[in-house]
Write an enzyme that holds these catalytic residues in place. Structure first.
Site, PDB file in Angstrom:
ATOM      1  N   GLU A  20       0.818  -1.212   0.000  1.00  0.00           N
ATOM      2  CA  GLU A  20       0.000   0.000   0.000  1.00  0.00           C
ATOM      3  C   GLU A  20       0.859   1.273   0.000  1.00  0.00           C
ATOM      4  OE1 GLU A  20      -3.043  -0.346   3.012  1.00  0.00           O
ATOM      5  OE2 GLU A  20      -3.903  -2.124   2.049  1.00  0.00           O
TER       6      GLU A  20
ATOM      7  N   GLU B 138      -4.594  -8.441  -1.829  1.00  0.00           N
ATOM      8  CA  GLU B 138      -4.961  -8.541  -0.413  1.00  0.00           C
ATOM      9  C   GLU B 138      -6.417  -8.113  -0.311  1.00  0.00           C
ATOM     10  OE1 GLU B 138      -2.447  -6.588   2.668  1.00  0.00           O
ATOM     11  OE2 GLU B 138      -4.352  -5.746   3.393  1.00  0.00           O
TER      12      GLU B 138
END
Length: 544
Positions: free
Chosen positions: A221, A340
């Site tokens: 991220e 994810e």
């Protein structure tokens, strides 16, 4: 429909409004309106084909916040549970991966190296003694509370891990038939804000010396680096970092053809789309698949209604289309993964993400994600901190685990087009997906297909098969909460065809058997349940 029937239904609806007020929940209406629906399924062609490892799982990097907890991977119970999810990828990553550095030749004195973990060890030797396992599970339960506090505060401690953590991770993946993807730290930066690869090279050299076959990621991220670490990395620079890693891998005999996946951005919002575009401009050639993350809701302010809301479930389609369009624009043909994903971000929703209710989000994501064209979906998390795990802190399987195993057993990679003929009103709360039946793990003839359906309504749904399939033998695997009402939906156990699922012992799963249905009868799906139906003699042309 006759006028009397219309009048009776109008009267019933009026009665509810008068006695329950204007804010009556939709499910109350549905017991009056839900009628048998007709299924439309095209068995003649495959509309999408996903990776055979489509349903994959993650181990959160937080497990290595203290390296002794990696020893939980030597638990016979956890190995048994994980083996049933093969074939699949095993992603080791998450927020903590960008705060981890490889620090070789330092070991916990408490657990001597020669006990476990050598490459040459057999899987039987990779076994945690029962007393040690019980002790570690108790300590892990306390550790997860500390990790959740760290997540809430948004301050992350740096962690060092040794060869031993890598040995155990690789051995665990190897012994369970999963393919390891190891997440490297992208927050190690030079003064010019490019990636500092020195520590990664050290890890790669070690893994190659042990002949560990594995794939790689770089960073987690990156859109949140400002929040987590106080600086930004733009997309173009991130792509250059991946290109740098690919060049390192290309010089290795073992890793020159290994998988590299990224950039693992969060779902599109604000600058994240620009970050993805910039990344693909400079880094698309370096990666084997483009990865992004998706969660439906904030785990801190969600509700049971969100988990059962078709509008919430449909949000996946909107975000997926945005990512697919961006990737197709810059790098046509590049595969896209959900690198994810789970129900709620922020570690999951307490009292929801590890319950039966979470299965509606999980199964719908598997069905809708494949239909939209995602190639792999990696579930956060097999084991780790938070409340969205498949296996709890006692290493016991939760409802989404059993759902995942049934999916693996019954659902093949070939996606067929299926829908109910009306999606208006309460019928929106019946969601259906269809694949060819898994030819490798299920004992069914070629031409069989698997329909899986979710009933987000309170009332039983009846599904009429198309006339040319009405006489096909069908077998049902119906998953329900162990008791009726809201408490059942919030249960951490699940019934398959009326029996609560549990392990026979630490090294044996129960047989997951279907129930034969009467030929010609509609498929029956109880309220607030989901199910797999295998049409074993469908002779679907697409599935031969």
């Amino acid at each position: 429909m006759g006028m009397n029937a219309v009048f009776m239904r109008f009267t019933a609806a009026w009665f509810l409004l008068v006695f329950h007020g204007p804010y009556v929940r939709p499910e109350l209406f549905e017991k009056f309106y839900l009628e048998p629906v007709n299924l439309d399924v095209d068995t003649g062609r495959v509309v999408k084909r996903v990776n055979e490892r489509f349903l994959s799982v993650a181990i959160d990097a937080s497990l290595v916040a203290e390296e002794k907890f990696v020893y939980l991977l030597a638990s016979p119970k956890l190995k048994t549970l994980s083996s049933a999810l093969s074939p699949g990828f095993l992603r080791f990553g998450g927020t903590k991966q960008d705060f981890m550095t490889f620090n070789p030749r330092t070991y916990h004195q408490e657990y001597p190296r020669n006990s476990y973990g050598y490459l040459g060890d057999t899987c039987k030797r990779l076994t945690l003694p029962p007393l040690l396992e019980e002790n570690l599970k108790k300590q892990w339960a306390l550790q997860t509370l500390l990790l959740q506090q760290e997540e809430l505060k948004g301050t992350y401690k740096n962690v060092r891990f040794t060869e031993y953590a890598v040995d155990l991770l690789h051995s665990f993946a190897n012994c369970t038939g999963l393919d390891l993807i190891f997440g490297l730290n992208a927050l190690l930066r030079t003064k010019g804000n490019s990636w500092n690869s020195q520590n990664a090279k050290m890890l790669l050299d070690y893994c190659e010396s042990r002949q560990y076959n594995m794939s790689w990621e770089l960073g987690n991220e990156p859109n949140s680096y400002q929040k987590k670490a106080g600086f930004r990395v733009d997309g173009y620079q991130l792509g250059l970092d991946f290109d740098h890693l690919r060049k390192i891998l290309s010089k290795s005999k073992l890793y020159k053809s290994s998988g590299l996946y990224g950039p693992d951005i969060s779902q599109p919002r604000d600058h994240r789309r620009d970050l993805l575009e910039g990344f693909l401009e400079s880094g698309a050639e370096a990666i084997n698949a483009c990865t992004w993350h998706h969660y439906y809701v904030n785990g801190r302010d969600t509700s049971l209604e969100d988990f059962l809301d078709p509008d919430v479930l449909d949000m996946l389609a909107t975000k997926t289309q945005e990512v697919l369009e961006t990737v197709d624009l810059v790098s046509p043909g590049k595969r896209v993964w959900l690198g994810e994903t789970s129900s709620a971000y922020g570690g999951g929703a307490l009292g929801l993400s590890d319950t039966f209710a979470a299965g509606f989000m999980w199964l719908d994501k598997l069905g809708l994600g494949a239909k939209l064209g995602l190639d792999v979906v990696i579930r956060q998390v097999l084991i780790g901190s938070g409340t969205y795990h498949l296996v709890d802190n006692n290493l016991d399987p939760l409802p989404d685990y059993w759902l995942s195993v049934l999916y693996k057993k019954l659902v093949g990679p070939e996606v067929l087009n299926a829908s109910v003929l009306s999606t208006l009103g309460p019928r929106r709360r019946l969601r259906v997906y269809c694949h060819c039946t898994n030819k490798k793990s299920a004992n069914y003839k070629r031409g069989a297909f698997t329909l899986f359906a979710l009933n987000l309504s309170k009332s039983t749904a009846k599904i009429n098969l198309p006339s040319h399939l009405a006489n096909s033998s069908a077998e049902a695997f119906v998953l329900e909460a162990p008791e009726a009402g809201e408490q059942g939906l919030l249960s951490r156990s699940v019934k398959l065809n009326g029996l609560v699922l549990k392990m026979v012992d630490d090294q044996t799963l129960p047989e997951l058997q279907g129930v034969p249905l009467h030929t010609g009868d509609p498929l029956s799906l109880p309220g607030f349940s989901f199910a797999f139906y295998v049409l074993s003699q469908a002779q679907a042309a697409a599935c031969h």
